[in-house]
Design a protein around this motif. Structure first.
Motif, mmCIF file in Angstrom:
data_model
loop_
_atom_site.group_PDB
_atom_site.id
_atom_site.type_symbol
_atom_site.label_atom_id
_atom_site.label_comp_id
_atom_site.label_asym_id
_atom_site.label_seq_id
_atom_site.Cartn_x
_atom_site.Cartn_y
_atom_site.Cartn_z
ATOM 1 N N THR A 37 0.936 -1.218 -0.050
ATOM 2 C CA THR A 37 0.018 0.060 -0.159
ATOM 3 C C THR A 37 0.801 1.385 -0.183
ATOM 4 O OG1 THR A 37 -1.566 -1.191 1.438
ATOM 5 C CG2 THR A 37 -1.840 1.273 1.337
ATOM 6 N N MET A 38 0.406 2.200 -0.707
ATOM 7 C CA MET A 38 0.894 3.514 -0.759
ATOM 8 C C MET A 38 0.050 4.523 -0.627
ATOM 9 S SD MET A 38 4.208 4.943 -0.742
ATOM 10 C CE MET A 38 4.166 6.500 -0.122
ATOM 11 N N ARG A 39 0.158 5.373 0.493
ATOM 12 C CA ARG A 39 -0.862 6.492 0.690
ATOM 13 C C ARG A 39 0.086 7.832 0.367
ATOM 14 N NH1 ARG A 39 -4.088 2.855 4.044
ATOM 15 N NH2 ARG A 39 -2.395 3.013 5.831
ATOM 16 N N THR A 44 -5.241 7.260 -1.335
ATOM 17 C CA THR A 44 -4.138 5.812 -1.520
ATOM 18 C C THR A 44 -4.103 5.706 -3.112
ATOM 19 O OG1 THR A 44 -5.695 5.325 0.422
ATOM 20 C CG2 THR A 44 -4.509 3.572 -0.990
ATOM 21 N N THR A 83 3.789 2.509 2.430
ATOM 22 C CA THR A 83 3.031 2.891 3.947
ATOM 23 C C THR A 83 2.702 1.739 4.633
ATOM 24 O OG1 THR A 83 2.104 4.428 2.313
ATOM 25 C CG2 THR A 83 1.603 4.599 4.543
#
Ligand SMILES: Nc1ncnc2c1ncn2[C@@H]1O[C@H](COP(=O)(O)OP(=O)(O)O)[C@@H](O)[C@H]1O
Ligand SMILES: [Mg+2]
Lengths: 291, 273
Positions: A37-39, A44, A83
């Protein structure tokens, strides 16, 4: 300056260093993610994706502008720290062992990243040095790479005199110089004319076949995904909508379906519509410089 | 294929981290210098400004005779200051080139290589140091033409070169830090303009600290440019001397450079995020 992740045991340093042993973490996958996951703030960009990429295959991340492809590649190549979730690339966790990952991967960014003010040879020599190649090996490796990419005759010309297709091939030469286990290419043929595009595809397949390199590309081009990739993942709004070989995905929708149908079927959107203004502009800019 | 052979090749560099660090830095510096030699126009345009300062500003102000410059004339006093100024002005816009390289994807590729992040930054600082040498040559020619007494002892010249290289390295690394923070060319241009003049005027480049109001003197004491000027004044000019002493001058400059290097090492990767 800080290099080794001291808080962890350093696999590269053990006396009886065994490559296979250190790759056990990854099982049999070249790339494996778990809830990656990358926020950015509360947006997001990559949303808990799970992917498994087999060794020695060409894998395509297919999705429209803004789907999160570049962000995913940046996490795989250690440019961005996830993240949440994890990704294991070439046997090492990208968050905990970025330095180990870097030694084992190659990367061609979406932009034309070869230095135009240098010759092809100088670009390659810089890579050779930064990858810690020993002096006696450098020239041979560079000659091999130039040869493989068909750039022998122009290796001492300034790169700014190159065509877009030649620059892409030079970048591939740079990325394969240290014989990486996994190669990451962000939109490798964007803006290239059809002939140059074919040549890049053909070289990528040759790289896979001759060296057994695993290649992950991103693309928003259906034809590229169809013709080049052994396996694809359809990405939309930061999520993976479906994975499989192009043939199996098409068959799963309906007989005679094309990849566009597959995309619409699994993501509920059309690949042309995605992306905000910024994403489209960024992509266009690269295309213009190439064209 | 990526196996043992690769591991062995990089293993030796791992056992001598400092050597590996220097090799990587020099590889970066080398390509920067190649590019500079291929396209030196920027260096020549940078040479115009010091000529104006010394020939016009210097000549006019040496008639004022109100500025206490000790035993040397005003022109001799300000010449090292103008050398320091041209070092500052050319190094401070280094960040623009860095942002440009980021937009081209060059920095992405460097950061995916196993090279130490710090060596990528240090290599740039080295190349900036060499660029400073061109300013030295320009100012020395100018000083000779203006009849200013220069010190030609080898140690004095080496000292000047070292000072200038260190000063260039400090301000280019500072510029790189600013680039990592502001990230776009437009914002950088604004900030760059904003920074250079205060750094220049709040220093001893064209008047001694003793002329300044106390608050400004404090500023000047925190300004690395002051120590660059001070060391140059002691090394370059016949009869000139360093007010703070070379120990302090070089000590402060080295300290500041190392701090900047550590900060840049941290911030450089954020440029591509
Ligand atoms: N550094 C960033 N800060 C904020 N948002 C970002 C950043 N990088 C990418 N994004 C956003 O994340 C989304 C995915 O971007 P990206 O990974 O570049 O997509 P793609 O490569 O598939 O076109 C986009 O909406 C983009 O605007
Ligand atoms: Mg992208």
């Amino acid at each position: 300056m800080k290099e080794q992740p001291t808080a962890y045991p350093s696999p590269g340093k053990s006396m009886d260093f065994d490559d296979t042993e250190n790759r056990v973490m990854s099982g049999s996958w070249a790339i494996e993610t778990n809830g990656l996951t990358m926020r950015f703030g509360d947006f997001t960009a990559v949303d808990a994706i799970n992917l498994k990429v087999s060794h020695g295959k060409i894998f395509g991340l297919l999705g429209p502008n803004g789907a999160g492809k570049t962000t995913t590649i940046k996490m795989f190549t250690t440019l961005l720290k996830p993240t949440a979730g994890a990704a294991i690339v070439a046997g090492f966790d990208v968050g905990s062992f970025p330095a180990e990952v870097r030694k084992r991967i190659g990367y061609v960014p979406q932009m034309l990243s070869a230095d135009g003010a240098l010759t092809a040879y100088e670009n390659l020599m810089l890579s050779a040095k930064l990858y810690g190649m020993k002096r006696p090996d450098r020239k041979g490796r560079i000659a091999d790479a130039l040869n493989f990419m068909g750039l022998n005759n122009s290796s001492h010309k300034l790169v700014k005199t190159y065509s877009g297709g030649m620059i892409r091939r030079l970048e591939l030469a740079q990325a394969m110089l240290h014989r990486p286990g996994v190669l990451f290419l962000d939109e490798p043929t964007i803006g290239l004319d059809p002939v140059a595009r074919r040549i890049v595809w053909e070289r990528l397949i040759a790289l896979k076949e001759k060296y057994g390199i695993t290649i992950l590309i991103t693309t928003h081009d259906m034809e590229e995904a169809d013709q080049l990739c052994d396996e694809i993942a359809i990405m939309h709004h930061g999520k993976i909508a479906a994975t499989g070989s192009p043939a199996s995905l098409k068959a799963s929708v309906e007989p005679g379906a094309n990849l566009h149908d597959v995309f619409v079927y699994y993501s509920g959107g059309s690949i042309e519509e995605g992306g905000n203004y910024r994403d489209v502009r960024k992509t266009r800019r690269t295309a213009n410089r190439l064209g | 294929m990526s196996g043992k052979q690769e591991e062995l090749q990089t293993a030796w560099a791992d056992s001598f981290p400092l050597l590996g660090f220097l090799k990587e830095s020099l590889a970066i510096a080398e390509v920067e210098l190649k590019k500079l030699i291929r396209d030196p126009t920027e260096l020549f345009t940078r040479a115009v400004q010091p000529v104006l300062w010394i020939v016009i500003f210097g000549q006019v102000f040496s008639r004022v005779r109100g500025i206490p410059t000790g035993t040397i004339g005003y022109l001799a006093f300000m010449t090292p200051g103008i050398l320091a100024q041209s070092v500052l002005f050319s190094a401070i816009f280094y960040g623009i080139a860095v942002i440009w390289e980021r937009d081209l994807g060059i920095i992405h590729k460097l950061l995916v290589s196993p090279a130490r992040r710090g060596s990528l930054v240090f290599g740039k600082a080295i190349s900036s140091g060499f660029r400073g040498f061109v300013q030295v040559v320009v100012i020395y020619f100018l000083a000779i033409a203006m009849g200013i007494g220069l010190r030609w002892q080898p140690y004095a010249i080496l000292g000047v070169l070292f000072s200038v290289a260190l000063g260039s390295a400090i301000f280019s690394t500072f510029s790189l830090i600013v680039a990592c923070i502001v990230k776009t060319r437009e914002r950088f241009m604004g900030i760059g303009q904003l920074l250079t003049m205060p750094l220049f005027f709040a220093s001893n480049a064209i008047y001694p600290l003793t002329l300044m109001p106390v608050w400004l003197r404090w500023f000047a004491r925190l300004n690395p440019l002051t120590y660059l000027v001070d060391s140059l004044r002691g090394l370059m000019i016949t009869g000139g001397h360093s007010v703070h002493g070379f120990g302090v001058d070089f000590g402060v400059m080295l300290f500041v450079f190392i701090i900047f290097l550590l900060i840049a090492d941290r911030l450089y990767p954020t440029l591509v995020q």
